[in-house]
Scaffold this motif. Structure first.
Motif, PDB file in Angstrom:
ATOM      1  N   ARG A 250       0.835  -1.199   0.000  1.00  0.00           N
ATOM      2  CA  ARG A 250       0.000   0.000   0.000  1.00  0.00           C
ATOM      3  C   ARG A 250       0.872   1.253   0.000  1.00  0.00           C
ATOM      4  O   ARG A 250       2.032   1.218   0.393  1.00  0.00           O
ATOM      5  N   LEU A 251       0.288   2.371  -0.422  1.00  0.00           N
ATOM      6  CA  LEU A 251       1.030   3.627  -0.503  1.00  0.00           C
ATOM      7  C   LEU A 251       0.128   4.780  -0.074  1.00  0.00           C
ATOM      8  O   LEU A 251      -1.026   4.864  -0.502  1.00  0.00           O
ATOM      9  N   ARG A 252       0.672   5.640   0.782  1.00  0.00           N
ATOM     10  CA  ARG A 252      -0.066   6.851   1.188  1.00  0.00           C
ATOM     11  C   ARG A 252       0.266   7.984   0.239  1.00  0.00           C
ATOM     12  O   ARG A 252       1.429   8.252  -0.044  1.00  0.00           O
ATOM     13  N   ILE A 253      -0.776   8.667  -0.229  1.00  0.00           N
ATOM     14  CA  ILE A 253      -0.607   9.777  -1.171  1.00  0.00           C
ATOM     15  C   ILE A 253      -1.178  11.048  -0.546  1.00  0.00           C
ATOM     16  O   ILE A 253      -2.351  11.076  -0.153  1.00  0.00           O
ATOM     17  N   PRO A 254      -0.382  12.109  -0.445  1.00  0.00           N
ATOM     18  CA  PRO A 254      -0.905  13.390   0.035  1.00  0.00           C
ATOM     19  C   PRO A 254      -1.212  14.330  -1.139  1.00  0.00           C
ATOM     20  O   PRO A 254      -0.499  14.350  -2.141  1.00  0.00           O
ATOM     21  N   VAL A 255      -2.271  15.116  -1.008  1.00  0.00           N
ATOM     22  CA  VAL A 255      -2.611  16.150  -1.983  1.00  0.00           C
ATOM     23  C   VAL A 255      -2.784  17.456  -1.208  1.00  0.00           C
ATOM     24  O   VAL A 255      -3.554  17.516  -0.232  1.00  0.00           O
ATOM     25  N   TYR A 256      -2.084  18.507  -1.629  1.00  0.00           N
ATOM     26  CA  TYR A 256      -2.083  19.790  -0.921  1.00  0.00           C
ATOM     27  C   TYR A 256      -2.932  20.804  -1.693  1.00  0.00           C
ATOM     28  O   TYR A 256      -2.961  20.804  -2.939  1.00  0.00           O
ATOM     29  N   VAL A 257      -3.582  21.698  -0.923  1.00  0.00           N
ATOM     30  CA  VAL A 257      -4.402  22.734  -1.542  1.00  0.00           C
ATOM     31  C   VAL A 257      -4.447  23.941  -0.609  1.00  0.00           C
ATOM     32  O   VAL A 257      -4.447  23.792   0.627  1.00  0.00           O
ATOM     33  N   ASP A 258      -4.450  25.134  -1.185  1.00  0.00           N
ATOM     34  CA  ASP A 258      -4.580  26.379  -0.419  1.00  0.00           C
ATOM     35  C   ASP A 258      -5.971  26.962  -0.626  1.00  0.00           C
ATOM     36  O   ASP A 258      -6.546  26.860  -1.724  1.00  0.00           O
ATOM     37  N   VAL A 259      -6.513  27.553   0.431  1.00  0.00           N
ATOM     38  CA  VAL A 259      -7.790  28.270   0.333  1.00  0.00           C
ATOM     39  C   VAL A 259      -7.580  29.678   0.885  1.00  0.00           C
ATOM     40  O   VAL A 259      -6.652  29.922   1.678  1.00  0.00           O
ATOM     41  N   ALA A 260      -8.426  30.591   0.457  1.00  0.00           N
ATOM     42  CA  ALA A 260      -8.271  31.993   0.844  1.00  0.00           C
ATOM     43  C   ALA A 260      -8.551  32.186   2.329  1.00  0.00           C
ATOM     44  O   ALA A 260      -9.335  31.441   2.941  1.00  0.00           O
ATOM     45  N   TYR A 261      -7.893  33.182   2.907  1.00  0.00           N
ATOM     46  CA  TYR A 261      -8.208  33.554   4.280  1.00  0.00           C
ATOM     47  C   TYR A 261      -9.670  33.967   4.361  1.00  0.00           C
ATOM     48  O   TYR A 261     -10.192  34.619   3.463  1.00  0.00           O
ATOM     49  N   GLY A 262     -10.334  33.597   5.455  1.00  0.00           N
ATOM     50  CA  GLY A 262     -11.755  33.876   5.617  1.00  0.00           C
ATOM     51  C   GLY A 262     -12.648  32.736   5.171  1.00  0.00           C
ATOM     52  O   GLY A 262     -13.870  32.797   5.347  1.00  0.00           O
ATOM     53  N   ILE A 324      -4.641   9.103  -9.940  1.00  0.00           N
ATOM     54  CA  ILE A 324      -5.561   9.297  -8.816  1.00  0.00           C
ATOM     55  C   ILE A 324      -5.402  10.691  -8.199  1.00  0.00           C
ATOM     56  O   ILE A 324      -6.414  11.394  -8.004  1.00  0.00           O
ATOM     57  N   PRO A 325      -4.180  11.169  -7.882  1.00  0.00           N
ATOM     58  CA  PRO A 325      -4.065  12.542  -7.368  1.00  0.00           C
ATOM     59  C   PRO A 325      -4.564  13.584  -8.375  1.00  0.00           C
ATOM     60  O   PRO A 325      -5.176  14.585  -7.978  1.00  0.00           O
ATOM     61  N   SER A 326      -4.298  13.343  -9.669  1.00  0.00           N
ATOM     62  CA  SER A 326      -4.762  14.293 -10.684  1.00  0.00           C
ATOM     63  C   SER A 326      -6.291  14.350 -10.718  1.00  0.00           C
ATOM     64  O   SER A 326      -6.882  15.439 -10.723  1.00  0.00           O
ATOM     65  N   ASP A 327      -6.934  13.177 -10.742  1.00  0.00           N
ATOM     66  CA  ASP A 327      -8.402  13.154 -10.757  1.00  0.00           C
ATOM     67  C   ASP A 327      -8.977  13.770  -9.488  1.00  0.00           C
ATOM     68  O   ASP A 327     -10.032  14.420  -9.523  1.00  0.00           O
ATOM     69  N   LEU A 328      -8.299  13.583  -8.368  1.00  0.00           N
ATOM     70  CA  LEU A 328      -8.779  14.169  -7.119  1.00  0.00           C
ATOM     71  C   LEU A 328      -8.697  15.695  -7.166  1.00  0.00           C
ATOM     72  O   LEU A 328      -9.612  16.390  -6.683  1.00  0.00           O
ATOM     73  N   ARG A 329      -7.663  16.238  -7.747  1.00  0.00           N
ATOM     74  CA  ARG A 329      -7.540  17.702  -7.848  1.00  0.00           C
ATOM     75  C   ARG A 329      -8.657  18.283  -8.722  1.00  0.00           C
ATOM     76  O   ARG A 329      -9.206  19.354  -8.407  1.00  0.00           O
ATOM     77  N   PHE A 330      -9.002  17.589  -9.820  1.00  0.00           N
ATOM     78  CA  PHE A 330     -10.136  18.054 -10.633  1.00  0.00           C
ATOM     79  C   PHE A 330     -11.419  18.101  -9.804  1.00  0.00           C
ATOM     80  O   PHE A 330     -12.198  19.057  -9.881  1.00  0.00           O
ATOM     81  N   LYS A 331     -11.630  17.059  -9.028  1.00  0.00           N
ATOM     82  CA  LYS A 331     -12.854  16.987  -8.228  1.00  0.00           C
ATOM     83  C   LYS A 331     -12.863  18.044  -7.125  1.00  0.00           C
ATOM     84  O   LYS A 331     -13.900  18.640  -6.816  1.00  0.00           O
ATOM     85  N   ILE A 332     -11.693  18.297  -6.514  1.00  0.00           N
ATOM     86  CA  ILE A 332     -11.613  19.317  -5.464  1.00  0.00           C
ATOM     87  C   ILE A 332     -11.948  20.696  -6.021  1.00  0.00           C
ATOM     88  O   ILE A 332     -12.697  21.474  -5.412  1.00  0.00           O
ATOM     89  N   ILE A 333     -11.388  21.024  -7.190  1.00  0.00           N
ATOM     90  CA  ILE A 333     -11.667  22.332  -7.800  1.00  0.00           C
ATOM     91  C   ILE A 333     -13.160  22.493  -8.063  1.00  0.00           C
ATOM     92  O   ILE A 333     -13.759  23.544  -7.786  1.00  0.00           O
ATOM     93  N   LYS A 334     -13.800  21.454  -8.585  1.00  0.00           N
ATOM     94  CA  LYS A 334     -15.229  21.531  -8.872  1.00  0.00           C
ATOM     95  C   LYS A 334     -16.037  21.742  -7.578  1.00  0.00           C
ATOM     96  O   LYS A 334     -16.954  22.574  -7.531  1.00  0.00           O
ATOM     97  N   LYS A 335     -15.703  21.025  -6.526  1.00  0.00           N
ATOM     98  CA  LYS A 335     -16.427  21.159  -5.261  1.00  0.00           C
ATOM     99  C   LYS A 335     -16.204  22.539  -4.646  1.00  0.00           C
ATOM    100  O   LYS A 335     -17.132  23.149  -4.084  1.00  0.00           O
ATOM    101  N   GLN A 340     -18.310  28.010  -3.371  1.00  0.00           N
ATOM    102  CA  GLN A 340     -17.716  29.336  -3.227  1.00  0.00           C
ATOM    103  C   GLN A 340     -16.497  29.357  -2.302  1.00  0.00           C
ATOM    104  O   GLN A 340     -16.304  30.269  -1.500  1.00  0.00           O
ATOM    105  N   ILE A 341     -15.684  28.323  -2.404  1.00  0.00           N
ATOM    106  CA  ILE A 341     -14.405  28.300  -1.697  1.00  0.00           C
ATOM    107  C   ILE A 341     -13.334  28.763  -2.675  1.00  0.00           C
ATOM    108  O   ILE A 341     -13.155  28.154  -3.734  1.00  0.00           O
ATOM    109  N   GLU A 342     -12.641  29.825  -2.331  1.00  0.00           N
ATOM    110  CA  GLU A 342     -11.676  30.422  -3.257  1.00  0.00           C
ATOM    111  C   GLU A 342     -10.283  29.843  -3.045  1.00  0.00           C
ATOM    112  O   GLU A 342      -9.825  29.696  -1.912  1.00  0.00           O
TER     113      GLU A 342
END
Length: 358
Positions: A250-262, A324-335, A340-342
């Motif tokens: 098994r392998l652990r995969i991290p995906v990082y993302v920034d969101v705006a303050y507030g 898998i990380p790439s597909d997850l990033r697409f889904k995160i952006i859509k959500k 309205q998360i910037e």
């Protein structure tokens, strides 16, 4: 030279009958072989059974040809003349041909067993790919070694004569073959101890690669860009490397993302977890249920709040580690857009202080 002259005299005296017999015998053997091939292909439907029976026929043909050769040329003296003396043993053409035939037969036998018999045993006991490769290698070495020993003993070769060869080999090793023997012994240790196995995913010099072959002197690995690295076996016993497949694939995969303050951080946490679970349900069942996906609030960045989502995949491959990380990033952006998360971009506040020109 006397043996060759006797052979020539035999050909000259009864040569016609001799060579006619040789020619007819070879024709009969070859026709029988090709006839059996056609008979097998015509009457046997299973491809695996066809290959096995054809292999048996090829063995028998080789064996009959060898017996035919020795029976026709057994009375020619040059086959038994001494070419040179090794220790206490006279080396003859007959001895060389016997050893050569035994080794060829052993190699063919080993190949057939590895191709037709051992896979059935492997499948029955559900052995992994690395164990299969190790057992195939051990079996090949053992069969060839036994064939050489048995053939030498059967023709009267004095095995104690090999002590001379061993002493010469020892001197050679002492002067110039240290690295070769070190890698050979390291290869045997690898096959026994199995710090790496065929199919394992390893990291060497920051390069991720898959182990493809473990040979006598070196191990061949394939990198992500389809390059082959040839690595001496001693490296895996003397240097540090990472084996991702050791014990647990098994392998652990991290995906990082920034969101705006507030931003609503609780909502961000829930959206990241939902993205992972939906991706598993819709597209990638390879995402593991245990350990559970987790979200971490990593840092207060210069331009936004940094989050990471960790999840596990059940096994490793280039496709899964990249897609898998790439597909997850697409889904995160859509959500994030739907809620309205910037996602911030780098920005600076510039304060201009006007000088008093009065």
């Amino acid at each position: 030279m006397e043996g060759i002259e006797n052979f020539i005299d035999k050909i000259q005296s009864g040569g016609v009958n001799f060579w006619i017999g040789v020619f007819i015998g070879l024709i009969v053997i070859l026709l029988s072989r090709f006839g059996l091939h056609k008979l097998i292909i015509k009457n046997i439907e299973r491809k695996r059974t066809q290959l096995f029976l054809i292999t048996i026929v090829n063995w028998l043909t080789l064996f009959i040809l060898t017996l035919f050769f020795f029976s026709y040329f057994s009375k020619t003296a040059f086959i038994y003349e001494t070419l040179f003396v090794f220790g206490d043993t006279d080396i003859t053409v007959f001895l060389i041909l016997t050893i050569l035939f035994s080794v060829i037969l052993a190699i063919k036998f080993s190949k057939a067993v590895r191709q037709f018999i051992l896979p059935v045993i492997y499948d029955r006991y559900d052995l992994d790919r690395g164990m299969r490769a190790s057992m195939n290698t051990f079996f090949s070495y053992f069969i060839v070694l036994m064939a050489v020993i048995v053939s030498l003993s059967s023709v009267g070769f004095n095995l104690s004569s090999l002590t001379v060869f061993a002493s010469v080999l020892g001197v050679g090793i002492g002067f110039g073959l240290q690295n070769v023997m070190s890698n050979f012994i390291s290869g045997l240790i690898i096959l026994f101890e199995r710090p790496i196995r065929v199919g394992d995913r390893i990291i060497i010099d920051d390069k991720i690669a898959n182990v493809e072959e473990i040979n006598i002197r070196a191990t061949i690995v394939r990198t992500r860009v389809n390059e082959r690295m040839i690595i001496p076996n001693s490296f895996f016993l003397e240097e540090k490397f990472v084996n991702r497949s050791y014990v647990d694939t098994r392998l652990r995969i991290p995906v990082y993302v920034d969101v705006a303050y507030g931003s609503d951080v609780e909502l961000v946490q829930q959206l990241l977890l939902d993205a992972v679970y939906e991706l598993k349900q819709d597209l990638w069942p390879n995402i593991a249920d245990e350990p559970n996906p987790r979200v971490f609030f990593e840092d207060f960045g210069e331009s936004g709040l940094t989050f990471s989502v960790w999840f596990w995949i059940d096994s490793q491959s280039d496709e899964r580690e990249f897609r898998i990380p790439s597909d997850l990033r697409f889904k995160i952006i859509k959500k994030f857009r739907d809620n309205q998360i910037e996602i911030p971009f780098p920005q600076r506040d510039v304060h201009v202080i006007a000088d008093n020109m009065d």
